[in-house]
Design a protein around this motif. Structure first.
Motif, PDB file in Angstrom:
ATOM      1  N   TYR A   1       0.810  -1.208   0.000  1.00  0.00           N
ATOM      2  CA  TYR A   1       0.000   0.000   0.000  1.00  0.00           C
ATOM      3  C   TYR A   1       0.844   1.257   0.000  1.00  0.00           C
ATOM      4  CZ  TYR A   1      -4.007  -2.854   1.305  1.00  0.00           C
ATOM      5  OH  TYR A   1      -5.011  -3.774   1.343  1.00  0.00           O
ATOM      6  N   LYS A   2       2.148   1.113   0.282  1.00  0.00           N
ATOM      7  CA  LYS A   2       2.978   2.315   0.458  1.00  0.00           C
ATOM      8  C   LYS A   2       3.039   3.137  -0.807  1.00  0.00           C
ATOM      9  CE  LYS A   2       5.478   2.332   4.489  1.00  0.00           C
ATOM     10  NZ  LYS A   2       6.196   1.076   4.837  1.00  0.00           N
ATOM     11  N   GLU A   3       2.983   4.433  -0.621  1.00  0.00           N
ATOM     12  CA  GLU A   3       3.034   5.336  -1.763  1.00  0.00           C
ATOM     13  C   GLU A   3       4.251   6.218  -1.676  1.00  0.00           C
ATOM     14  OE1 GLU A   3      -1.543   6.341  -2.566  1.00  0.00           O
ATOM     15  OE2 GLU A   3      -0.139   7.998  -2.769  1.00  0.00           O
ATOM     16  N   GLU A   4       4.698   6.737  -2.775  1.00  0.00           N
ATOM     17  CA  GLU A   4       5.813   7.692  -2.820  1.00  0.00           C
ATOM     18  C   GLU A   4       5.455   8.939  -2.046  1.00  0.00           C
ATOM     19  OE1 GLU A   4       9.110   6.297  -5.083  1.00  0.00           O
ATOM     20  OE2 GLU A   4       8.777   8.299  -4.280  1.00  0.00           O
ATOM     21  N   GLN A   5       6.269   9.284  -1.056  1.00  0.00           N
ATOM     22  CA  GLN A   5       5.973  10.489  -0.287  1.00  0.00           C
ATOM     23  C   GLN A   5       7.021  11.554  -0.545  1.00  0.00           C
ATOM     24  OE1 GLN A   5       3.822  11.744   1.840  1.00  0.00           O
ATOM     25  NE2 GLN A   5       2.439  10.107   2.401  1.00  0.00           N
ATOM     26  N   ASP A   6       7.132  11.989  -1.795  1.00  0.00           N
ATOM     27  CA  ASP A   6       8.115  13.053  -2.050  1.00  0.00           C
ATOM     28  C   ASP A   6       7.443  14.417  -2.002  1.00  0.00           C
ATOM     29  OD1 ASP A   6       8.205  12.691  -5.693  1.00  0.00           O
ATOM     30  OD2 ASP A   6       6.579  12.904  -4.255  1.00  0.00           O
ATOM     31  N   PHE A   7       8.226  15.435  -2.259  1.00  0.00           N
ATOM     32  CA  PHE A   7       7.719  16.792  -2.105  1.00  0.00           C
ATOM     33  C   PHE A   7       6.553  17.070  -3.050  1.00  0.00           C
ATOM     34  CE2 PHE A   7       7.651  20.954  -0.652  1.00  0.00           C
ATOM     35  CZ  PHE A   7       7.580  21.834  -1.720  1.00  0.00           C
ATOM     36  N   ASP A   8       6.676  16.556  -4.295  1.00  0.00           N
ATOM     37  CA  ASP A   8       5.601  16.810  -5.262  1.00  0.00           C
ATOM     38  C   ASP A   8       4.285  16.216  -4.795  1.00  0.00           C
ATOM     39  OD1 ASP A   8       7.765  16.577  -8.094  1.00  0.00           O
ATOM     40  OD2 ASP A   8       6.841  18.337  -7.166  1.00  0.00           O
ATOM     41  N   SER A   9       4.377  15.019  -4.190  1.00  0.00           N
ATOM     42  CA  SER A   9       3.130  14.384  -3.778  1.00  0.00           C
ATOM     43  C   SER A   9       2.526  15.132  -2.600  1.00  0.00           C
ATOM     44  CB  SER A   9       3.362  12.920  -3.403  1.00  0.00           C
ATOM     45  OG  SER A   9       3.995  12.841  -2.146  1.00  0.00           O
ATOM     46  N   LEU A  10       3.350  15.833  -1.811  1.00  0.00           N
ATOM     47  CA  LEU A  10       2.805  16.623  -0.712  1.00  0.00           C
ATOM     48  C   LEU A  10       2.106  17.852  -1.249  1.00  0.00           C
ATOM     49  CD1 LEU A  10       5.590  16.510   2.009  1.00  0.00           C
ATOM     50  CD2 LEU A  10       3.446  15.297   1.959  1.00  0.00           C
ATOM     51  N   ARG A  11       2.722  18.435  -2.292  1.00  0.00           N
ATOM     52  CA  ARG A  11       2.135  19.644  -2.836  1.00  0.00           C
ATOM     53  C   ARG A  11       0.835  19.342  -3.563  1.00  0.00           C
ATOM     54  NH1 ARG A  11       4.136  22.427  -7.409  1.00  0.00           N
ATOM     55  NH2 ARG A  11       5.673  20.790  -7.495  1.00  0.00           N
ATOM     56  N   ASP A  12       0.840  18.287  -4.367  1.00  0.00           N
ATOM     57  CA  ASP A  12      -0.369  17.922  -5.105  1.00  0.00           C
ATOM     58  C   ASP A  12      -0.592  16.423  -4.989  1.00  0.00           C
ATOM     59  OD1 ASP A  12      -1.401  17.990  -8.624  1.00  0.00           O
ATOM     60  OD2 ASP A  12      -2.504  17.687  -6.750  1.00  0.00           O
ATOM     61  N   PRO A  13      -1.346  16.000  -3.978  1.00  0.00           N
ATOM     62  CA  PRO A  13      -1.512  14.555  -3.775  1.00  0.00           C
ATOM     63  C   PRO A  13      -2.264  13.877  -4.900  1.00  0.00           C
ATOM     64  CG  PRO A  13      -2.845  15.813  -2.232  1.00  0.00           C
ATOM     65  CD  PRO A  13      -1.994  16.794  -2.936  1.00  0.00           C
TER      66      PRO A  13
END
Lengths: 205, 196, 652
Positions: C466-478
């Protein structure tokens, strides 16, 4: 009389270039022009305003019907025309019904206000709908005031009690309508869910 | 948009209005006016208030208690009839302007009993509609959800039963009966979907 | 400076004007067209293929095929027209450039520029010394005294003029005043005669043609322009932002406003509302609302409509936009029943199957409805239940005798996507818990499975998947990660007039009052790879051994939440309904709590959890409560001690 006159200031000689013509313009020309403009704008503005008012009055109501109000006026007309004597209690009943309906409409409009505003803001619905809504709010308010006036005419001093009583009537009528809908709903669901019942209401497999 | 009331009939003796072949809205309004006329005729005080009438309350209560007694005696079909009569009496006797809060509570109380009687006698659709009515008029207690889930399961509407059960649990997360119903419904749903 | 105006007799100016106008129009148009062509190619390559697409084509009737041939390629027609315009435009541009190039007068005007460097035959970046030496050399050649006596008068004048120009050039580069003149006016002699011209040939402005020109301008500005602008304005005004006619939207809003809650919503009601749409009336002004309603019923019951068949197909094609418009209005009015039945009506129209308890089976092709309804021993209502029987038995149940037809029907049934909920939660990007007044969104992990697959519980899939990439881009636009999933393939809808891929509509309902809280979110990207897996419930005997979680693709649906989280700590329950617009039985419906917690509590609880290392959930909960209680007590103590110290100070 004024004329256009220009001075030449060239670095080389002028050799018969086009001569500038002078036109004779009357003093009143600009005044005439401005006045025509202003008058035509004024005419257009008043015409447009009249048209919008006409349009507003022709807009259909947001509510499907106006039966309560029509019944009251019909009965009033009947009692005034003297052909069939309508008992005053019937007229009172019609007025109470009309008042209850007016209260229902005010409440309905108030509870729909955030939703209609959102519809308009999201552009899901046209300008005309928004105009109709604003119109309706004013009309319903007016209608209720008319009801109170009629109540005052019918029985002086009644309006205070009238409003309170109308509220109760409005809610009780809604309750009864909802209760009476039960039978109809049973039939619709039976068809939708493909079920059959016997006379005792038990499920038939 | 005015309605066509040219055929409006008035009976001077009974003081009732009538309009044949009219639309649903017109019929509804006419019956409402007729009820109000009857209420007004029976009312002597010109300045009437929403105060509920004591005699009506007493009569309705008596009828209802009759039904309760019959329930205790296990005469369930008769009990149902008595309660239906009590409800009808409330609808007829009470004037339209008597306090709404009182009328609503009275009706809701009688309906709750009717629901239980219906469920016991296997009249699931009737019970379901009464429960729908109770929910629509603001009664959201867990026992309404419990009974509704039960009725829906018995009527084989497992998807809706699940929705009702989940809603009941969201308003009362620790309810044991609802949790049990949810498990049973999940099992039946799995069978319905061929997952077992 | 003269004040005479020359007309453009020599065609010097107007070509530039026309060239500029053409370029302004053509360059963006060409770019737009190129972009569209590239984008269309991308679309085709990114969407998934599915066996349903071929089957859908196979089962499409002739009537529908003819309709598509007639009405669908509107797009390519428009493209062809636009392409022609672009090509014609560029041809004009080429012609104009050629004309300008061949025009002597323009060339002359261009060459009359004063260029000192060219005259002295030196490069632009020469030093003063080089300039002086170049001048001396040239002056030697061209000085009038140095010229040979054999030259004719004309040749002499030419050379003398050249000498004058060379001197001027030298002066322009060295002498202060001349240089200033050159820099300011482009010529060392000071301001030159500039001619002002009108970019029109004379015949257009003088004499009779002038009145025509004036009338032409008046017509253009006073009549033609307002006409086109008002037509464009009324066209934009008459359609809402959601793409339906303003009158249709008003009608739907009226119906919703006057809707009595005691009324039961059925597909019949929605079809009745649809038949009042203004779009239908505009297409076929002669037909009545009752006719439209009967046409819609004809379509759902797969009846031929005789001569109105084309009309039926056209109005059915229009229902797509109308239903989305109705859904939008219904959700804004917060009405759940109407929203769900509207989507069910959509399914009904796409599959041309009425909404009944057996719709899941009847949406399949080749099913003999009578045989099915009379024959069934068990009450089979779902595809999942159907697949518990062997293929032959299914053929008997559905009344299909032909081998190939049965195989195709089973293929369709096995490829209809069902959504299985794996995990769902409210998440705030970057935080582990939902804090008050934050902006959460709903993250749903689903498994797209076939009705044929054996059922397994969600806990069989380990957490790591289930783990997803948690980089900066994904924080800005999930929501950006959603576009990594492929677009949905073509739906199996042989009776629908147009090819479609469809979507799922996600509705969010507040459990407290049972009403919809926001407009639906459309899910049009999910991988259907799982549908090809062979995990037949009839053949898989041992789930433990045969199940490999790595082989299954987990889909993600992210639903934005329109309001901020409430500012009070607590549990708030929401119901999420994800309904398909294409197939019966492909829906998902679950309840999801939003657990709003203060951040400090959670950190405290984590610390304690680390220390005690206890596994039981209960003790963790107790730790949470204890921790929060401790904090409260500490605060109270400190307040108390503060007051004590204050009074002590005062006494002193």
């Amino acid at each position: 009389m004024s004329s256009n006159y220009s001075d030449f200031n060239s670095t080389f000689t002028e050799d018969g270039g086009p001569t500038v013509e002078t036109k004779v313009v009357s003093f009143y020309t600009p005044l005439l022009y401005v006045s025509i403009l202003v008058v035509s704008l004024a005419v257009f503005a008043s015409h447009y305003r009249k048209k919008t008012v006409q349009e507003l009055s022709r807009l259909p109501s947001m509510f499907d019907e106006s039966v309560a109000r029509d019944l009251y006026y019909e009965l009033k007309q009947m009692s005034e025309s003297e052909e069939t004597k309508v008992h005053e209690k019937v007229l009172k009943a019609a007025l109470l019904n009309r008042g209850a309906e007016a209260i229902r409409r005010t409440l309905k409009l108030k509870e729909s206000e955030p939703q209609v505003t959102m519809l308009y803001k999201n552009g899901s619905v046209g300008e005309e709908y928004w105009k109709r809504y604003q119109n309706e709010v004013k009309l319903v308010d007016l209608e209720f005031k008319e009801c109170i006036q009629e109540a005052e005419m019918m029985q002086p001093g009644w309006p205070q009690l009238f409003v309170g009583v109308c509220r109760e009537i409005c809610f009780n009528q809604a309750l009864k309508r909802r209760y009476q809908a039960i039978l109809l709903r049973k039939d619709v669901f039976a068809v939708q869910w493909d079920l059959k019942f016997d006379d005792n209401g038990r499920l038939l497999e | 948009m005015s309605t066509d009331l040219s055929e409006l009939q008035y009976n001077p003796n009974s003081k009732l209005l009538g309009l044949p072949h009219s639309s649903e809205d017109v019929t509804m309004n006419i019956s409402q006016i007729n009820k109000l006329t009857q209420d007004l005729v029976a009312e002597t005080n010109a300045n009437f208030t929403p105060q509920p009438h004591a005699e009506s309350t007493a009569m309705i209560k008596k009828m209802f208690e009759n039904g309760l007694k019959q329930t205790q005696q296990q005469k369930l079909a008769d009990a149902l009839k008595s309660i239906n009569l009590a409800i009808e009496m409330a609808q007829r006797k009470r004037t339209t302007w008597e306090a709404f809060a009182v009328q609503l509570q009275e009706l809701q109380f009688m309906l709750k009993n009717r629901v239980d009687l219906c469920l016991v006698q296997g009249r699931f659709m009737d019970a379901l509609q009464d429960l729908d009515f109770l929910q629509n008029t603001g009664l959201n207690s867990s026992d309404v959800f419990i009974r509704k889930t039960d009725a829906l399961i018995k009527l084989k509407q497992y998807e809706q039963a699940r929705a009702e059960c989940e809603r009941g649990l969201s308003l009362d997360p620790t309810n044991v009966k609802l949790k049990a119903l949810l498990i049973e419904n999940t099992r039946r749903l799995a069978e319905y979907n061929g997952d077992i | 400076m003269t004040q005479s105006y020359d007309y453009d007799e020599g065609s010097e100016t107007w070509p530039f004007f026309v060239l500029a106008v053409l370029c302004v129009v053509l360059v963006p148009l060409t770019l737009m067209q190129a972009y569209e062509i590239i984008a269309a190619k991308d679309e085709d390559s990114s969407s998934q293929s599915s066996p349903l697409e071929k089957l859908s084509e196979k089962y499409t009737g002739d009537q529908v095929k003819r309709f598509r041939a007639k009405f669908a390629p509107k797009k390519s027609k428009l493209l062809a027209r636009r392409n022609l315009v672009i090509i014609a435009g560029w041809c004009m541009v080429a012609f104009l450039i050629n004309k300008i190039g061949s025009n002597g007068a323009i060339k002359d005007a261009a060459t009359l520029l004063f260029d000192p460097y060219a005259l002295l035959d030196i490069s632009a970046s020469s030093t003063d010394r080089e300039i002086r030496s170049a001048y001396r050399k040239l002056s030697v050649k061209f000085h009038p005294d140095k010229l040979s006596k054999d030259l004719s008068a004309d040749e002499r004048t030419v050379l003398e003029e050249q000498y004058v120009m060379i001197t001027k050039a030298y002066k322009a580069l060295t002498d202060e005043i001349t240089r200033e003149n050159y820099l300011r006016y482009g010529h060392p002699d000071g301001p030159q005669a500039t001619s002002h011209g009108i970019a029109l040939p004379k015949f257009l402005v003088d004499s009779s043609a002038s009145t025509l020109m004036v009338l032409g301008y008046i017509a253009l500005l006073g009549f033609i322009l307002p006409f086109f602008v008002s037509r464009w304005w009324s066209k934009t005004q008459s359609f809402t932002k959601k793409g339906i006619h303003a009158r249709s939207a008003s009608y739907f809003a009226d119906r919703l406003f006057n809707f009595k809650p005691s009324q039961v919503v059925t597909t019949g009601l929605i079809l009745n509302w649809l038949s009042h749409a203004a779009e239908f009336k505009l297409l076929y002004p002669d037909l009545t609302q009752e006719t439209f309603e009967s046409l819609l019923y004809d379509h759902i019951n797969r009846r031929h409509s005789g001569e109105l068949e084309t009309a039926k197909l056209r109005i059915v094609a229009k229902t797509h936009a109308l239903l989305f418009g109705l859904l939008d209005i219904a959700t804004t009015f917060r009405n759940l029943e109407i929203s769900t039945v509207a989507i069910d009506t959509f399914k009904s129209i796409v599959q041309a199957t009425p909404l009944t308890s057996h719709s899941q089976i009847l949406q399949l092709p080749n099913v003999d409805a009578k045989r099915f309804e009379e024959g069934s021993v068990d009450d089979i209502r779902t595809l999942g239940k159907l697949f518990t029987f062997e293929d032959e038995k299914i053929g008997k149940i559905l009344g299909i005798e032909d081998e190939t037809k049965l195989r195709e029907t089973l293929s369709v049934a096995a490829n209809i996507p069902h959504l299985k909920l794996l995990r769902a939660e409210f998440t705030v990007p970057g935080e582990s818990v939902v804090t008050p007044l934050s902006t959460p969104h709903i993250s749903v992990k689903v498994l797209v499975r076939s009705a044929k697959h054996k059922f397994f519980t969600p806990n069989k899939i380990p957490d790591e998947l289930y783990k997803e990439e948690q980089d900066f881009d994904s924080l800005r636009d999930p929501f950006a990660s959603l576009s990594n999933q492929p677009a949905l393939p073509r739906t199996f809808a042989p009776h629908f007039p147009a090819k479609r891929s469809g979507c799922w509509c996600a509705l969010v309902v507040l459990q407290k009052d049972g009403k919809v809280i926001q407009t639906p979110m459309l899910v049009d990207r999910l991988s259907f790879a799982n549908l090809n897996k062979d995990f037949d419930k009839r053949t898989v005997k041992d789930l433990e051994k045969e199940f490999n979680p790595e082989e299954w693709e987990i889909g993600t649906i992210k639903i934005p939440f329109s309001q901020p989280a409430p500012d009070q700590k607590g549990d708030y329950y929401f119901r999420v309904i994800v309904k398909s617009t294409e197939y019966f039985g492909a829906d998902l419906d679950f309840t999801l709590p939003m657990m709003v917690r203060e951040l400090s509590e959670v950190e405290g609880a984590e610390k304690i959890a680390d220390d005690s290392a206890s596994d039981e959930d209960d003790s963790d909960l107790e730790d949470d409560e204890e921790d929060s209680n401790d904090e409260l007590e500490d605060d109270e103590d400190s307040d108390y001690t503060d007051i004590d110290t204050d009074t002590e100070v005062e006494e002193n």
